[in-house]
Enzyme design. Structure first.
Site, short mmCIF file in Angstrom:
data_model
loop_
_atom_site.label_atom_id
_atom_site.label_comp_id
_atom_site.label_asym_id
_atom_site.label_seq_id
_atom_site.Cartn_x
_atom_site.Cartn_y
_atom_site.Cartn_z
N HIS A 29 4.18 4.18 -5.54
CA HIS A 29 2.72 4.90 -6.33
C HIS A 29 1.46 4.23 -5.65
CE1 HIS A 29 4.73 6.74 -9.80
NE2 HIS A 29 5.70 5.82 -9.53
N CYS B 201 6.45 9.39 -5.23
CA CYS B 201 7.71 9.20 -6.10
C CYS B 201 8.25 10.47 -6.60
CB CYS B 201 7.18 8.28 -7.27
SG CYS B 201 8.88 7.54 -8.38
N GLU C 54 -1.49 4.91 -6.07
CA GLU C 54 -2.69 5.17 -6.88
C GLU C 54 -2.84 4.02 -8.02
OE1 GLU C 54 0.86 6.71 -9.34
OE2 GLU C 54 0.35 6.84 -7.05
#
Length: 202
Positions: free
Chosen positions: A181, A82, A183
């Site tokens: 994202h 990002c 994660e």
């Protein structure tokens, strides 16, 4: 390499803990990086999401910008998610006039390309180099790649909706970047790809 690689996560802003957790699950030594001394002995670095203008400003305050730029130019592998993608881009559209990036990726990115926070969304994407089916991609005030240079490999595009075809994942040499994202989804495959890239270059 025989020993576990050491991968830092730039800990100025963003999902630092989440990236550290996913990296640890990939079998590497993961540590936060805020100061110049913490850049030493890294085999790779992750640039998390957040606000690119804030990351730019804080990187100067904490005096990590210049040494990190030098390390990237010398070939340090890096993954940007990002805002991290924006920080790795050589060129920005819709950025502040005084905004700078770390650079390294021959791409032009558009900040907040998908719209404001309310336009955040999720989508399943097929990524070149990532086996096991589509990756669930979470886009939060995300950029996209407006233009990619000849040496940049496009590994993921939006697959439906009004932004269909927009570039959201790229790699170039030891650099990897996604608009989304990974994660936050519990799927470590994008990080595993980066760890593989680090191991190949160590």
């Amino acid at each position: 390499m025989t020993s576990d690689p050491v991968i830092g996560v730039l800990a100025l802003q963003g999902d630092v803990r989440e990236h550290l957790s996913v990296l640890a699950s990939c079998g590497v030594l993961a540590r936060p990086v805020r100061r110049q001394s913490e850049l030493e002995d890294l085999d790779g670095i992750v640039l998390p999401g957040g606000e690119s203008t804030t990351i730019d400003k804080l990187s100067r305050i904490f005096e990590v910008r210049e040494p990190l730029v030098a390390m990237l130019r010398a070939g340090l592998p890096a993954y940007g998610a990002c805002a991290g993608m924006i920080m790795l881009a050589d060129r920005i559209l819709d950025g502040r006039s005084d905004q700078q990036t770390f650079g390294g990726l021959d791409i032009t990115v558009r900040r907040n390309a998908f719209g404001r926070q309310v336009a955040s969304f999720e989508e399943d994407l097929h990524l070149d180099g990532v086996d096991g089916g589509p990756v669930r991609a979470v886009f939060i005030r995300a950029p996209w790649v407006e233009q990619a240079g000849d040496g940049v490999e496009v590994i993921g595009r939006v697959e439906g909706g009004p932004a269909e075809g927009r570039i959201v994942a790229v790699r170039q040499g030891g650099l990897l970047a996604t608009s989304f994202h990974p994660e936050v989804t519990g799927d470590a495959r994008v990080h595993e790809l980066f760890v593989e890239m680090v191991r190949e270059r160590s």
